[in-house]
Each structure stands twice: as structure tokens, then as C-alpha cells.
Scaffold this active site. Structure first.
Site, mmCIF file in Angstrom:
data_model
loop_
_atom_site.group_PDB
_atom_site.id
_atom_site.type_symbol
_atom_site.label_atom_id
_atom_site.label_comp_id
_atom_site.label_asym_id
_atom_site.label_seq_id
_atom_site.Cartn_x
_atom_site.Cartn_y
_atom_site.Cartn_z
ATOM 1 N N ASN A 38 0.837 -1.198 0.000
ATOM 2 C CA ASN A 38 0.000 0.000 0.000
ATOM 3 C C ASN A 38 0.872 1.248 0.000
ATOM 4 O OD1 ASN A 38 0.417 0.934 2.855
ATOM 5 N ND2 ASN A 38 -0.415 -1.116 3.259
ATOM 6 N N LYS A 70 8.041 -18.060 -9.059
ATOM 7 C CA LYS A 70 7.460 -16.892 -9.714
ATOM 8 C C LYS A 70 6.261 -17.318 -10.576
ATOM 9 C CE LYS A 70 8.634 -13.119 -12.753
ATOM 10 N NZ LYS A 70 9.536 -12.636 -13.767
ATOM 11 N N ASP A 103 -5.272 -5.702 5.274
ATOM 12 C CA ASP A 103 -6.380 -6.443 5.890
ATOM 13 C C ASP A 103 -6.401 -7.894 5.414
ATOM 14 O OD1 ASP A 103 -7.345 -4.317 7.402
ATOM 15 O OD2 ASP A 103 -8.379 -3.479 5.653
HETATM 16 O O1 C5P Z 1 -10.100 -0.952 10.740
HETATM 17 P P1 C5P Z 1 -9.003 -0.173 10.142
HETATM 18 O O2 C5P Z 1 -8.006 -1.005 9.385
HETATM 19 O O3 C5P Z 1 -9.415 1.053 9.362
HETATM 20 O O4 C5P Z 1 -8.222 0.411 11.429
HETATM 21 C C1 C5P Z 1 -7.066 1.172 11.301
HETATM 22 C C2 C5P Z 1 -6.290 1.060 12.591
HETATM 23 O O5 C5P Z 1 -6.109 -0.295 12.951
HETATM 24 C C3 C5P Z 1 -4.884 1.626 12.464
HETATM 25 O O6 C5P Z 1 -4.529 2.154 13.719
HETATM 26 C C4 C5P Z 1 -4.061 0.391 12.091
HETATM 27 O O7 C5P Z 1 -2.707 0.537 12.486
HETATM 28 C C5 C5P Z 1 -4.743 -0.699 12.880
HETATM 29 N N1 C5P Z 1 -4.726 -2.029 12.247
HETATM 30 C C6 C5P Z 1 -4.007 -3.065 12.824
HETATM 31 N N2 C5P Z 1 -4.040 -4.319 12.253
HETATM 32 C C7 C5P Z 1 -4.747 -4.553 11.129
HETATM 33 C C8 C5P Z 1 -5.487 -3.512 10.523
HETATM 34 C C9 C5P Z 1 -5.446 -2.259 11.102
HETATM 35 O O8 C5P Z 1 -3.322 -2.831 13.842
HETATM 36 N N3 C5P Z 1 -4.742 -5.746 10.599
#
Ligand code: C5P
Length: 410
Positions: free
Chosen positions: A222, A301, A291
Site C-alpha cells: 500500500n 514466480k 487487511d
Molecule cells: O479498521 P481499520 O483497518 O481502518 O483500522 C485502522 C487502525 O487499525 C490503524 O490504527 C491500524 O494501524 C490498525 N490495524 C491493525 N491491524 C490490522 C489492521 C489495522 O493494527 N490488521
């Protein structure tokens, strides 16, 4: 006219094709509030005219050590003392060798010897020259003396080769330098910080993007630069906290006084956090964690054999939510990057994840956020809110660190 406030950066340009990118670097540094003066090697003038740097920096450009007119203005010793940081970009193999040997055979190398300012190098050269043991030895010597090496990046080169040796992009160099400048540019010096309001508070900050491998050469990533998390880690350290920074891949050097642990994937970040979370008082999740990750990264590859390719993704653990759900959680701070209904989504996240504080910002459009030097935040906690208006990320981090401190101590 050059403004006389702001971090003072002396940019040394040496003679490589990447010198043309140094012109943009001057702009990026000035956009971020730096006062920039440029010196060039003779060879650099074959690539870019000194006039270009003069127009962009707003100050005369110096090339020769033995220039009576220039010495009558700001002499070279005065210039070396003026600089808070010396940045060589591009740093050619020849310049790196001369710096490592401690030569002072032109103006840029003389300034590097005559200064007490930290030295930064953004190398740029042919990949074979970069990989040569002579260059690597020289870099090691400079590193051992405290120089910071920014990059180089991998990729296709002006000479047609492919490999390491491309200069980092100007925005990456400016961001790295600024993240490091934060302590003395924005916050009080470390001597006062040890006794700061967060003295003895064991803090963990996650920062940067994660990379989720698709195969040995590709990943899902990202646009997070890590800027905000790094600046926040530096600001919390300046307030006296003991800071451990768990970082995804970024081009940024670790802030002074902060312990840094490098990870790549969300799973590695999760493991690094939970290995240490039992001893943490304050947890700030500034990382842009993926996510989802590919369900089964290929061992070899992936070949372009089919017209379509479907990737199956599976959920990653939510690190922040898991930390907040611990039986004895630390004080937890999260971020929310939203494209719409910023406050409503952030409030839902605050209570949904059980956080103590959330900092929300609008992303997309012209609103700051990823890959921008500026940002604005709406900070929410159960009993209140505070808006931090649009400002450079380094200053914003200082203000957010103040708010975190207030809420932590409340
Ligand atoms: O739910 P969302 O991803 O928008 O939340 C963002 C917050 O959650 C940020 O503080 C990010 O660092 C944290 N986060 C996390 N682990 C994940 C996804 C997001 O710690 N897998």
C-alpha cells in the site's frame, strides 16, 4: 531571498545523471520548510547548471573552494558551520570514495570535513560500481563514522543495466531527512526529554506499510510512507517515552533514541508486537496493515500462462483490536483513514475496537493522507474530541504526541 528559519540543509550535488533529480529534491526540501544551500562538484555542473539550483534554492550556488568572491560572502568554514545537515544527492562512487578517505580536494568534500553536522548520502551509480567491494568498503567506513546511507533503489538504470544503484526519489530522500530532523527541528533537545512527562512510559508504535507476498518476487502493498508513525515515535521519545518502533518496509532511517524492529508482513508485525506487548504501557498503531493476504503465496514466480488469474485472499489479524482486547491492555491509540464520513466511521472504530483514542483523517482527493507531507486529524476519545488542522506531518506528530500524553496521564 532565502528565509532564515527552518532546518538548514546543505545539499552537495556530485556528477552523475541523477543530478537532474537533485533539482526536484531542493523543491521538496523547501516545501517542507527547510532552508537549502547547494554546493556542486565540477563534474555535477556538466549535468545541471548551477543557475537551476540557484533559482530553486534562492541562494547562490558554490562550486569552487578557491573563489575569492564567494569566500568574501559566506566562506566555506562558515557554510560548514551553518549546516544542520549535509546531504549528498546524488552521491557518486567517486565522491563516496573521497569522503571515506577523508580527502578535501574540492569544496563539497572540504565542507564534509569542516562540519559537525550529520552526513547523509543518497548513492546513485551503475549497479556494478555499487556492488564493487571497494564501494561497499567505503560505505561501511562512512557508516561506522555515523553517516546515514539513504537507498539506493533497485531498478532499471540510465546506462541500461538492471539492479541496485538508482538514487531514491527526491520525496523519499526529503522524507527520510525530515523524519530525522524532527527532534531538533520541532521538539526540545533530548537532555530535557529524559525528564519529560512520558519518562519511563514503555511505548510501542507500529508504522509503515506491510507487504504480503504473492510469490518470491511480488507482493500486495500500500501507499503508506511511514512518515507519520516515524514522526510520532520521535515525538514520543522526545517527551521522555521509551519507544519501540515496529516498522514495515520504508525508506526512512530510525529516529534517534528509538529501538526499531523491521518486519515485512502483517503476520510478522503481529508476532513482533505480541512478543513484547506484555511490557508495554502505551500502544500506538500507525501502521497501514494489509487487511488481507494471499491465501497461498506461490513458491516459484507466477508465470503469465493464463488470460486471467484469480487470487484468493484471507483475512489478516487486526493487531490493534487484539491488543485492545487483552485482559490488561496498554493505553491504545489507533488511526482511521477514511474517504467519507470521517468522524462517524472513526467513532464506530473507537468503540468497536475498544480504543482509548483514535486519530482520523480524510484520504483521497486533495486532503492530505498517504504520500503527502501535510495532514489534518480529528482526534476522538470517549469524552471528547480535538481537531488538529492541516499542517506538516512532523508538526502534527508533535501535537498528537502532546494529546496522547494528556489523555494517557488523565
Ligand atoms: O479498521 P481499520 O483497518 O481502518 O483500522 C485502522 C487502525 O487499525 C490503524 O490504527 C491500524 O494501524 C490498525 N490495524 C491493525 N491491524 C490490522 C489492521 C489495522 O493494527 N490488521
Amino acid at each position: 531571498m532565502v528565509p532564515d528559519s527552518g532546518p538548514r540543509v546543505l545539499l552537495g550535488v556530485s556528477g552523475g545523471i541523477a543530478a537532474y533529480k537533485a533539482a526536484d529534491l531542493v523543491r521538496r526540501l523547501r516545501e517542507r520548510g527547510c532552508v537549502v544551500r547547494v554546493v556542486m562538484t565540477e563534474a555535477a555542473t556538466a549535468f545541471v547548471s548551477p543557475l537551476t539550483f540557484q533559482a530553486l534554492s534562492g541562494a547562490p550556488v558554490r562550486i569552487s573552494l578557491l573563489d575569492p568572491a564567494a569566500e568574501a560572502g559566506m566562506g566555506h568554514i562558515e557554510l560548514a558551520r551553518w549546516a544542520q545537515r549535509i546531504l549528498f544527492a546524488p552521491a557518486t562512487a567517486d565522491l563516496i570514495a573521497r569522503l571515506a578517505a577523508g580527502l578535501a580536494d574540492d569544496l563539497p568534500t572540504t565542507l564534509a570535513l569542516a562540519t559537525r553536522a550529520p552526513l547523509y548520502l543518497a548513492p546513485a551509480m551503475n549497479q556494478q560500481m555499487w556492488l564493487h567491494p571497494a564501494t561497499q568498503d567505503n560505505l561501511e567506513r562512512l557508516r561506522a563514522r555515523g553517516a546515514r546511507i539513504l537507498g539506493p533503489a533497485q531498478g532499471s538504470q540510465a546506462c541500461g543495466d538492471l539492479g541496485p544503484g538508482r538514487m531514491l526519489e527526491p520525496i523519499e530522500i526529503a522524507t527520510a531527512l525530515l523524519a530525522d530532523l524532527l527532534p531538533d527541528a520541532v521538539n526540545p533537545p533530548p537532555s530535557t526529554a529524559a525528564a519529560g512527562p512520558l519518562a519511563g512510559v514503555r511505548t510501542m508504535v507500529t508504522a509503515g506499510p506491510t507487504r504480503e507476498p504473492l510469490d518470491p518476487v511480488r507482493f500486495l502493498g500500500n501507499r503508506s510512507s511511514g512518515q507519520m508513525g516515524y514522526a510520532l515515535a520521535a515525538a514520543l521519545a522526545q517527551l521522555g517515552a521509551e519507544v519501540c518502533l515496529i516498522s514495515g518496509p520504508t525508506a526512512l532511517p530510525g529516529p534517534a533514541g528509538v529501538t526499531r524492529v523491521d518486519v515485512e508482513t502483517a503476520a510478522q508485525m503481529h508476532a513482533a508486537v505480541f512478543e513484547r506487548i506484555g511490557t508495554i504501557d502505551l500502544f500506538v498503531a500507525a501502521a497501514a496493515v494489509a487487511d488481507y493476504r494471499p491465501a497461498a503465496p506461490a513458491e516459484r514466480k507466477i508465470k503469465k500462462e493464463t488470460a486471467e488469474l484469480t487470487l484468493q485472499l484471507i483475512r489478516n489479524p487486526d493487531i490493534l483490536a487484539e491488543v485492545a482486547a487483552l485482559p490488561h491492555p496498554p493505553f491504545t491509540v489507533g488511526f482511521a483513514a477514511e474517504t467519507d464520513q470521517v468522524e462517524a466511521h472513526a467513532l464506530a472504530k473507537l468503540s468497536g475496537k475498544g480504543l482509548d483514542l483514535i486519530a482520523a483523517n480524510q484520504v483521497g482527493g486533495d486532503q492530505g493522507g498517504f504520500e503527502r507531507a501535510e495532514n489534518a486529524l480529528i482526534c476522538l476519545w470517549r469524552e471528547g474530541r480535538r481537531v488538529l488542522p492541516m499542517m506538516p506531518k512532523t508538526r502534527l506528530a508533535g501535537e498528537l504526541a502532546q494529546l496522547i500524553t494528556e489523555r494517557y496521564l488523565a
